[in-house]
Design a protein around this motif. Structure first.
Motif, PDB file in Angstrom:
ATOM      1  N   GLY A 200       0.763  -1.228   0.000  1.00 18.01           N
ATOM      2  CA  GLY A 200       0.000   0.000   0.000  1.00 18.01           C
ATOM      3  C   GLY A 200       0.800   1.288   0.000  1.00 18.01           C
ATOM      4  N   PHE A 201       0.065   2.393   0.120  1.00 15.31           N
ATOM      5  CA  PHE A 201       0.636   3.728   0.247  1.00 15.31           C
ATOM      6  C   PHE A 201       1.180   3.912   1.660  1.00 15.31           C
ATOM      7  N   ASP A 275       2.623   7.180  11.093  1.00 14.24           N
ATOM      8  CA  ASP A 275       2.530   6.506   9.799  1.00 14.24           C
ATOM      9  C   ASP A 275       1.068   6.417   9.385  1.00 14.24           C
ATOM     10  N   VAL A 276       0.792   6.790   8.139  1.00 14.54           N
ATOM     11  CA  VAL A 276      -0.544   6.636   7.568  1.00 14.54           C
ATOM     12  C   VAL A 276      -0.426   5.682   6.391  1.00 14.54           C
ATOM     13  N   ARG A 277      -1.240   4.614   6.401  1.00  9.95           N
ATOM     14  CA  ARG A 277      -1.154   3.578   5.375  1.00  9.95           C
ATOM     15  C   ARG A 277      -2.549   3.221   4.864  1.00  9.95           C
ATOM     16  N   SER A 315       7.446   9.253   1.896  1.00 11.26           N
ATOM     17  CA  SER A 315       6.202   9.007   1.183  1.00 11.26           C
ATOM     18  C   SER A 315       6.483   7.940   0.140  1.00 11.26           C
ATOM     19  N   CYS A 316       5.725   6.849   0.180  1.00  6.88           N
ATOM     20  CA  CYS A 316       6.019   5.725  -0.706  1.00  6.88           C
ATOM     21  C   CYS A 316       4.755   5.306  -1.458  1.00  6.88           C
ATOM     22  N   ALA A 354       4.715  -1.032   3.229  1.00  7.16           N
ATOM     23  CA  ALA A 354       5.210  -0.340   2.039  1.00  7.16           C
ATOM     24  C   ALA A 354       6.644  -0.769   1.786  1.00  7.16           C
ATOM     25  N   ASP A 355       7.100  -0.611   0.554  1.00  8.20           N
ATOM     26  CA  ASP A 355       8.461  -0.999   0.186  1.00  8.20           C
ATOM     27  C   ASP A 355       8.892  -0.154  -1.011  1.00  8.20           C
TER      28      ASP A 355
END
Length: 454
Positions: A200-201, A275-277, A315-316, A354-355
């Motif tokens: 995810g984001f 962190d927001v995912r 930000s990913c 995230a990655d």
């Protein structure tokens, strides 16, 4: 080169040339015992580089920090990039393993911390080195260029961009496909694939809220930033509970909280990180907006003397596997494992993590490169089966946990096999394309001769 290869032939060739698992198990244990924090992976990078050089790979070092690549040129054909990470986490290991980490390092904040490979990057490195060995041994069945990439600073999701900004794509042939895998707490030896979105984001925010310092005995003379920050952290949980569509997964997490120096002092500020995912771009934007609104609103309500500082540390974007390539890889895995494919090849779960692996599929100024990211299991089979029977899978040690202890076998073999199967598959695609192109050229020449004669 015979085309196409049968999976029976692949299995036979792999079995004949498979690297010594005891050797790569020892490499794994060494890496596990000597973990290094992001941006400090000097020993780890040296071990990896030395091994790649011993296999005959051309090694390019110090890309975006301690990042490196190993390149094996083997004739004409496609370029396949395989990626692993180098770094570890600031966690004190509690696995009880004989090769458990006792390492400590001073982190970027100046604090000495215990260090552990609690995310599986040691397993990723050992698997990729083993795959590099296998691909070297079977190079008579494929043609092209193999690139083995070892990324620094993945845990903070900054190393991929650092490598790219340091000219990664000018130091290697442009890949035709990018491949990566991750160790997860499913049954050891299994491999999970999924087309489309898999990760995810992420937006990670560094926050500082301000107060007015005073003695703890006279709180009315100050403004307590620790209290402000505590209210914010509690209220942030309402974002998901009350503002996000219940059908859309979203997570808001505070992972660090620091404020003050002594019990008798109300400090000038307090720091925390959020962190927001999510999996959905609109949901992500809405959640981040809500988090910032709450931080600013709570500070205003508490008469904070300064506007809060909110910085986006990371930000990913999400990972969206190429659907066609993933489907072909999944079929290849099932063909390779044959009768046991139903036990070995699983549907990968959607993962909220995230990655920055995704960045390697987007070279600056170039067309997107197709990529595949998959999982492989590292939890001992008997433990997983028991947890499944008892409904306690959620209690198994997971990534970023102090008790996370991958089972070396059969995890390592699966990691090596998956990378090698994917590599041979996509190298074969290139060879098949060249073969077809050659046949078309012959046909065109024959047609030219036909028209010339008549």
């Amino acid at each position: 080169m015979d085309l196409p290869y049968s999976f029976d032939k692949w299995r036979h060739i792999f079995e004949e040339s498979f690297p010594d698992l005891d050797k790569y198990g020892s490499i794994y244990k060494d890496l596990h015992q000597h973990p290094e924090l992001p941006c400090q992976e000097s020993r780890t990078a040296a071990v990896v580089a030395g091994h790649l050089e011993s296999l005959g790979y051309q090694v390019k070092k110090n890309i975006g920090g301690h990042g490196l690549v190993g390149i094996l040129s083997n004739g004409t054909g496609k370029t396949v990039l395989l990626r692993s990470e180098l770094d570890a986490l600031p966690i004190k290991e509690d696995t009880g393993l004989l090769y458990a980490s006792k390492a400590k390092q001073v982190d970027e904040d100046g604090i000495s911390k215990h260090v552990m490979h609690a995310c599986g990057h040691d397993m990723h490195m050992a698997s990729l080195l083993g795959a590099a060995d296998l691909m070297k041994s079977i190079k008579d069945i494929w043609s092209g260029t193999q690139v083995c990439l070892f990324q620094p600073n993945e845990e903070r999701l900054l190393g991929g961009q650092a490598m790219i900004e340091d000219g990664l794509f000018s130091k290697i042939p442009l890949p035709d496909i990018v491949l990566g895998q991750h160790a997860v707490p499913i049954k050891a030896g299994t491999i999970g694939t999924r087309p489309g979105r898999v990760l995810g984001f992420l937006d990670s925010l560094d926050v500082r809220v301000y107060g007015k310092g005073t003695h703890s005995s006279t709180p009315e003379l100050g403004i307590d930033p620790i209290l402000i920050a505590s209210c914010i952290v509690s209220r942030l949980q309402m974002v998901v509970a009350r503002e996000i569509d219940t059908k859309e997964p979203c997570v808001v997490t505070c992972g660090t909280f620091h404020g003050g120096t002594d019990a008798s002092i109300i400090p000038e500020y307090a720091d925390f990180k959020v962190d927001v995912r999510s999996f959905n771009k609109d949901i992500q934007l809405a959640a981040v907006k809500a988090v910032k609104r709450i931080i600013q609103g709570e500070c205003q309500a508490a008469r904070s003397p300064k506007t809060p500082r909110i910085l986006t540390a990371t930000s990913c974007p999400p990972i969206d596997n190429d659907e066609q390539a993933t489907a072909r890889f999944t079929r290849a895995l099932r063909g390779f494992y044959g009768d046991i494919a139903s036990e070995k090849v699983l549907l990968m779960d959607l993962d909220m993590t995230a990655d920055d692996f995704v960045l390697f599929g987007h070279p600056p100024g170039g067309k997107p490169i197709p990529y595949i990211y998959w999982n492989y299991g590292v939890t001992p089979g008997d433990q997983y089966d028991e947890a499944e029977r008892e409904g306690t899978i959620q209690d198994l040690p997971c990534n970023h946990n102090s008790k996370f202890a991958p089972e070396i076998e059969p995890s390592l073999r699966a990691g090596i096999e998956a990378l090698a199967i994917a590599s041979v598959l996509f190298f074969e695609d290139g060879a098949r394309s060249a073969h077809i192109s050659s046949q078309n050229t012959v046909a065109a020449m024959s047609m030219d001769r036909f028209y010339h004669l008549y």
